[in-house]
Design a protein around this motif. Structure first.
Motif, PDB file in Angstrom:
ATOM      1  N   GLN A 298      -1.937 -29.393 -18.283  1.00 43.70           N
ATOM      2  CA  GLN A 298      -0.644 -28.942 -17.781  1.00 43.70           C
ATOM      3  C   GLN A 298      -0.853 -27.520 -17.266  1.00 43.70           C
ATOM      4  OE1 GLN A 298       2.601 -29.086 -20.583  1.00 43.70           O
ATOM      5  NE2 GLN A 298       4.146 -28.675 -19.019  1.00 43.70           N
ATOM      6  N   ARG A 299      -0.827 -27.375 -15.934  1.00 41.67           N
ATOM      7  CA  ARG A 299      -1.240 -26.131 -15.296  1.00 41.67           C
ATOM      8  C   ARG A 299      -0.048 -25.337 -14.753  1.00 41.67           C
ATOM      9  NH1 ARG A 299      -5.989 -27.579 -11.181  1.00 41.67           N
ATOM     10  NH2 ARG A 299      -5.681 -25.336 -10.747  1.00 41.67           N
ATOM     11  N   PHE A 300      -0.109 -24.033 -14.964  1.00 41.52           N
ATOM     12  CA  PHE A 300       0.928 -23.104 -14.532  1.00 41.52           C
ATOM     13  C   PHE A 300       0.272 -22.001 -13.703  1.00 41.52           C
ATOM     14  CE2 PHE A 300       2.411 -25.233 -18.255  1.00 41.52           C
ATOM     15  CZ  PHE A 300       3.790 -25.344 -18.128  1.00 41.52           C
ATOM     16  N   PRO A 301      -0.038 -22.260 -12.450  1.00 40.21           N
ATOM     17  CA  PRO A 301      -0.778 -21.280 -11.647  1.00 40.21           C
ATOM     18  C   PRO A 301      -0.078 -19.926 -11.540  1.00 40.21           C
ATOM     19  CG  PRO A 301      -0.675 -23.401 -10.541  1.00 40.21           C
ATOM     20  CD  PRO A 301       0.240 -23.488 -11.709  1.00 40.21           C
TER      21      PRO A 301
ATOM     22  N   PRO B 168     -10.533 -32.067 -11.885  1.00 34.51           N
ATOM     23  CA  PRO B 168     -10.453 -31.236 -10.676  1.00 34.51           C
ATOM     24  C   PRO B 168     -11.793 -31.168  -9.953  1.00 34.51           C
ATOM     25  CG  PRO B 168      -9.560 -30.101 -12.604  1.00 34.51           C
ATOM     26  CD  PRO B 168     -10.287 -31.303 -13.109  1.00 34.51           C
ATOM     27  N   LYS B 169     -11.729 -30.796  -8.675  1.00 31.32           N
ATOM     28  CA  LYS B 169     -12.953 -30.545  -7.926  1.00 31.32           C
ATOM     29  C   LYS B 169     -13.660 -29.338  -8.535  1.00 31.32           C
ATOM     30  CE  LYS B 169     -11.264 -32.386  -3.524  1.00 31.32           C
ATOM     31  NZ  LYS B 169     -10.960 -32.077  -2.091  1.00 31.32           N
ATOM     32  N   GLY B 170     -14.945 -29.310  -8.369  1.00 30.43           N
ATOM     33  CA  GLY B 170     -15.717 -28.201  -8.909  1.00 30.43           C
ATOM     34  C   GLY B 170     -15.952 -28.311 -10.400  1.00 30.43           C
ATOM     35  N   LEU B 171     -15.843 -29.516 -10.940  1.00 31.59           N
ATOM     36  CA  LEU B 171     -16.043 -29.712 -12.375  1.00 31.59           C
ATOM     37  C   LEU B 171     -17.479 -29.346 -12.754  1.00 31.59           C
ATOM     38  CD1 LEU B 171     -14.424 -31.013 -14.823  1.00 31.59           C
ATOM     39  CD2 LEU B 171     -15.809 -33.052 -14.395  1.00 31.59           C
ATOM     40  N   PRO B 172     -17.675 -28.510 -13.769  1.00 28.17           N
ATOM     41  CA  PRO B 172     -19.041 -28.193 -14.202  1.00 28.17           C
ATOM     42  C   PRO B 172     -19.789 -29.461 -14.619  1.00 28.17           C
ATOM     43  CG  PRO B 172     -17.446 -26.711 -15.219  1.00 28.17           C
ATOM     44  CD  PRO B 172     -16.655 -27.798 -14.561  1.00 28.17           C
ATOM     45  N   GLU B 173     -21.060 -29.485 -14.352  1.00 25.78           N
ATOM     46  CA  GLU B 173     -21.849 -30.685 -14.666  1.00 25.78           C
ATOM     47  C   GLU B 173     -21.943 -30.936 -16.170  1.00 25.78           C
ATOM     48  OE1 GLU B 173     -25.083 -28.417 -16.402  1.00 25.78           O
ATOM     49  OE2 GLU B 173     -25.040 -30.607 -16.170  1.00 25.78           O
ATOM     50  N   TRP B 174     -21.706 -29.902 -16.973  1.00 26.50           N
ATOM     51  CA  TRP B 174     -21.798 -30.054 -18.427  1.00 26.50           C
ATOM     52  C   TRP B 174     -20.489 -30.524 -19.060  1.00 26.50           C
ATOM     53  CZ3 TRP B 174     -18.126 -26.747 -20.147  1.00 26.50           C
ATOM     54  CH2 TRP B 174     -17.874 -25.601 -19.401  1.00 26.50           C
ATOM     55  N   LEU B 175     -19.427 -30.681 -18.266  1.00 25.80           N
ATOM     56  CA  LEU B 175     -18.133 -31.071 -18.809  1.00 25.80           C
ATOM     57  C   LEU B 175     -17.940 -32.577 -18.612  1.00 25.80           C
ATOM     58  CD1 LEU B 175     -14.848 -29.003 -18.221  1.00 25.80           C
ATOM     59  CD2 LEU B 175     -14.940 -31.319 -19.155  1.00 25.80           C
ATOM     60  N   PRO B 176     -17.964 -33.366 -19.694  1.00 25.89           N
ATOM     61  CA  PRO B 176     -17.897 -34.827 -19.555  1.00 25.89           C
ATOM     62  C   PRO B 176     -16.508 -35.316 -19.169  1.00 25.89           C
ATOM     63  CG  PRO B 176     -17.894 -34.227 -21.870  1.00 25.89           C
ATOM     64  CD  PRO B 176     -18.119 -32.958 -21.106  1.00 25.89           C
ATOM     65  N   THR B 177     -16.466 -36.532 -18.645  1.00 27.26           N
ATOM     66  CA  THR B 177     -15.211 -37.187 -18.297  1.00 27.26           C
ATOM     67  C   THR B 177     -15.195 -38.585 -18.904  1.00 27.26           C
ATOM     68  OG1 THR B 177     -16.095 -38.125 -16.239  1.00 27.26           O
ATOM     69  CG2 THR B 177     -15.052 -35.944 -16.111  1.00 27.26           C
ATOM     70  N   ALA B 178     -14.031 -39.186 -18.870  1.00 28.19           N
ATOM     71  CA  ALA B 178     -13.869 -40.581 -19.318  1.00 28.19           C
ATOM     72  C   ALA B 178     -12.921 -41.268 -18.355  1.00 28.19           C
ATOM     73  CB  ALA B 178     -13.320 -40.643 -20.737  1.00 28.19           C
TER      74      ALA B 178
ATOM     75  N   ALA C 223     -16.337 -23.561 -24.012  1.00 23.14           N
ATOM     76  CA  ALA C 223     -16.417 -23.192 -22.599  1.00 23.14           C
ATOM     77  C   ALA C 223     -15.527 -24.080 -21.743  1.00 23.14           C
ATOM     78  CB  ALA C 223     -17.874 -23.269 -22.124  1.00 23.14           C
ATOM     79  N   ALA C 224     -15.370 -25.345 -22.121  1.00 17.36           N
ATOM     80  CA  ALA C 224     -14.517 -26.263 -21.363  1.00 17.36           C
ATOM     81  C   ALA C 224     -13.054 -25.844 -21.453  1.00 17.36           C
ATOM     82  CB  ALA C 224     -14.694 -27.686 -21.869  1.00 17.36           C
ATOM     83  N   VAL C 225     -12.647 -25.377 -22.629  1.00 21.24           N
ATOM     84  CA  VAL C 225     -11.262 -24.925 -22.806  1.00 21.24           C
ATOM     85  C   VAL C 225     -11.017 -23.665 -21.975  1.00 21.24           C
ATOM     86  CG1 VAL C 225      -9.561 -24.143 -24.486  1.00 21.24           C
ATOM     87  CG2 VAL C 225     -11.139 -25.984 -25.085  1.00 21.24           C
ATOM     88  N   LEU C 226     -11.975 -22.737 -21.965  1.00 13.24           N
ATOM     89  CA  LEU C 226     -11.839 -21.526 -21.160  1.00 13.24           C
ATOM     90  C   LEU C 226     -11.837 -21.849 -19.676  1.00 13.24           C
ATOM     91  CD1 LEU C 226     -14.056 -18.854 -22.940  1.00 13.24           C
ATOM     92  CD2 LEU C 226     -11.648 -19.370 -23.254  1.00 13.24           C
ATOM     93  N   TRP C 227     -12.674 -22.786 -19.270  1.00 16.12           N
ATOM     94  CA  TRP C 227     -12.705 -23.201 -17.863  1.00 16.12           C
ATOM     95  C   TRP C 227     -11.337 -23.723 -17.437  1.00 16.12           C
ATOM     96  CZ3 TRP C 227     -11.954 -28.060 -15.692  1.00 16.12           C
ATOM     97  CH2 TRP C 227     -12.280 -28.185 -14.349  1.00 16.12           C
TER      98      TRP C 227
ATOM     99  N   LEU D  51      -7.944 -22.147 -14.834  1.00 17.55           N
ATOM    100  CA  LEU D  51      -7.177 -22.878 -13.820  1.00 17.55           C
ATOM    101  C   LEU D  51      -5.672 -22.766 -14.062  1.00 17.55           C
ATOM    102  CD1 LEU D  51      -9.251 -26.189 -13.532  1.00 17.55           C
ATOM    103  CD2 LEU D  51      -9.405 -24.138 -12.101  1.00 17.55           C
ATOM    104  N   GLY D  52      -5.287 -21.989 -15.061  1.00 19.44           N
ATOM    105  CA  GLY D  52      -3.867 -21.860 -15.371  1.00 19.44           C
ATOM    106  C   GLY D  52      -3.374 -22.920 -16.331  1.00 19.44           C
ATOM    107  N   CYS D  53      -4.285 -23.597 -17.039  1.00 20.69           N
ATOM    108  CA  CYS D  53      -3.866 -24.589 -18.032  1.00 20.69           C
ATOM    109  C   CYS D  53      -3.419 -23.876 -19.302  1.00 20.69           C
ATOM    110  CB  CYS D  53      -5.003 -25.558 -18.351  1.00 20.69           C
ATOM    111  SG  CYS D  53      -4.574 -26.752 -19.643  1.00 20.69           S
ATOM    112  N   LEU D  54      -2.192 -24.103 -19.695  1.00 20.12           N
ATOM    113  CA  LEU D  54      -1.683 -23.574 -20.958  1.00 20.12           C
ATOM    114  C   LEU D  54      -1.663 -24.642 -22.034  1.00 20.12           C
ATOM    115  CD1 LEU D  54       1.350 -21.407 -19.750  1.00 20.12           C
ATOM    116  CD2 LEU D  54      -1.006 -20.686 -20.192  1.00 20.12           C
ATOM    117  N   THR D  55      -1.321 -25.870 -21.655  1.00 22.40           N
ATOM    118  CA  THR D  55      -1.141 -26.945 -22.631  1.00 22.40           C
ATOM    119  C   THR D  55      -2.077 -28.104 -22.318  1.00 22.40           C
ATOM    120  OG1 THR D  55       1.194 -26.329 -22.790  1.00 22.40           O
ATOM    121  CG2 THR D  55       0.547 -28.429 -23.760  1.00 22.40           C
ATOM    122  N   PHE D  56      -2.782 -28.561 -23.343  1.00 23.99           N
ATOM    123  CA  PHE D  56      -3.695 -29.698 -23.224  1.00 23.99           C
ATOM    124  C   PHE D  56      -3.001 -30.955 -23.770  1.00 23.99           C
ATOM    125  CE2 PHE D  56      -6.259 -25.902 -23.363  1.00 23.99           C
ATOM    126  CZ  PHE D  56      -7.265 -26.127 -22.438  1.00 23.99           C
ATOM    127  N   HIS D  57      -3.102 -32.037 -23.006  1.00 26.78           N
ATOM    128  CA  HIS D  57      -2.452 -33.295 -23.380  1.00 26.78           C
ATOM    129  C   HIS D  57      -3.508 -34.394 -23.500  1.00 26.78           C
ATOM    130  CE1 HIS D  57       1.823 -32.090 -22.660  1.00 26.78           C
ATOM    131  NE2 HIS D  57       1.242 -31.196 -21.882  1.00 26.78           N
TER     132      HIS D  57
END
Length: 332
Positions: free
Chosen positions: A57-60, A74-84, A103-107, A111-117
């Protein structure tokens, strides 16, 4: 305003652009404050996110600006950050990030993410939830203390069915109670389980709790939002910041302190201190995994049928008419 800073955590460097940008004007909290908050509670927030497909949930422009939910990575995802890869009710799919390290949380915060869902599933099995999430949502005329009363009754109800719940604040006026599960049941099963528990609470707390989907029928009661267990419905993760002026955070609690606290006790400044003193109060949740068999038996014994799904879901088997009651009366 500083151009950027670089934060290093666990051997990874994360660039934080515009660190002095204010995200919470009432308190003056900046992007750097948010990053430092998430560093301070990293073990707790990662416990709630690890291996889970997660919507950001992003708040730019901060909490007073527009926001959006970023479901696809998002585009530009670090190669070390996994997806599902997850499937939406429509049948479409998307690859969502799974924040597995600080580092993934800081990344994401950059991006302006305050809340993780996070979804209530793991990336190894995205079809079978391993958490039952019960959302106790105060309706107009009720408040946090009414949600506390419902949660305390829920605690005993869960124990009667061989379950144990872990409570946390929503970051607003409500409460969330999590029950860790063996990942053997579908989203439909888990949603039916919450409906059964909600109906049982309605009987035990008449006039104080409701499972009515339509707002016009809820009254001044605590709504057990069973649709938070429908596919593609998520709630704020433990330790997530919320977009409220006070910068509150969704915070794990002990059952014993429910009646002594209020949501505004837990914010960007106080939660790191609490975490340093107490650690993650829900750290042991992953040591448990319960069965839903008895609660699903209760659902069938109640013999009241299903309840409406959210409006963005396709029509589901056995679902009642998805029409507002007052409108249905006018059309009949």
């Amino acid at each position: 305003m500083a151009g950027a800073v670089e934060l290093e955590v666990d051997g990874r460097a994360v660039r934080l652009s515009n660190p002095d940008k204010v995200y919470y004007p009432e308190r003056g909290y900046t992007k750097l404050d948010i990053a430092n908050y998430y560093l301070a509670v990293a073990p707790g927030v990662l416990r709630g996110l690890r291996d889970r497909p997660t919507t950001l949930q992003r708040f730019p422009d901060g909490v007073e600006g527009e926001f959006f939910y970023q479901k696809r990575a998002p585009k530009g995802l670090p190669e070390w950050l996994p997806t599902a890869r997850i499937a939406f009710p429509s049948g479409r799919t998307a690859d969502e990030i799974c924040p597995n390290e600080p580092a993934a949380v800081l990344w994401a915060a950059n991006l302006g993410c305050l809340t993780f869902h996070p979804w209530p599933v793991r990336r190894s099995d995205t079809e079978h939830p391993d958490e039952l999430r019960i959302d106790l949502d105060p309706q107009p005329g009720t408040d946090f203390h009414d949600a506390v009363a419902a949660a305390q009754e829920l605690r005993g109800l869960l124990e009667e069915y061989g379950l144990r719940g872990w409570p946390k604040t929503s970051g607003g006026r409500g409460l969330h109670v999590y029950v860790p599960l063996e990942p053997r049941w579908t989203f439909t099963d888990c949603r039916h389980a919450v409906i059964a528990l909600g109906r049982a609470l309605e009987r035990r707390m008449p006039g104080k709790v409701t499972t009515a989907w339509w707002k016009e029928e809820r009254g001044e009661r605590i709504f057990v939002d069973y649709n938070q267990m429908a596919r593609d419905r998520t709630i704020a993760s433990p330790y997530s910041l919320r977009p409220r002026p006070e910068a509150t955070a969704s915070t794990p609690l002990r059952w014993e302190e429910l009646g002594e606290v209020k949501p505004t006790d837990f914010d960007l400044r106080t939660v790191p201190e609490r975490f340093a003193d107490l650690g993650d109060l829900h750290a042991d949740i992953e040591e448990h995994a319960f069965s839903l068999d008895r609660v699903l038996e209760l659902y069938h014994e109640q013999d009241q049928g299903d309840l409406p799904y959210p409006p963005d879901h396709p029509k589901m088997p056995g679902e009642p008419a998805r029409v507002q009651p007052s409108r249905a009366r006018k059309e009949s």
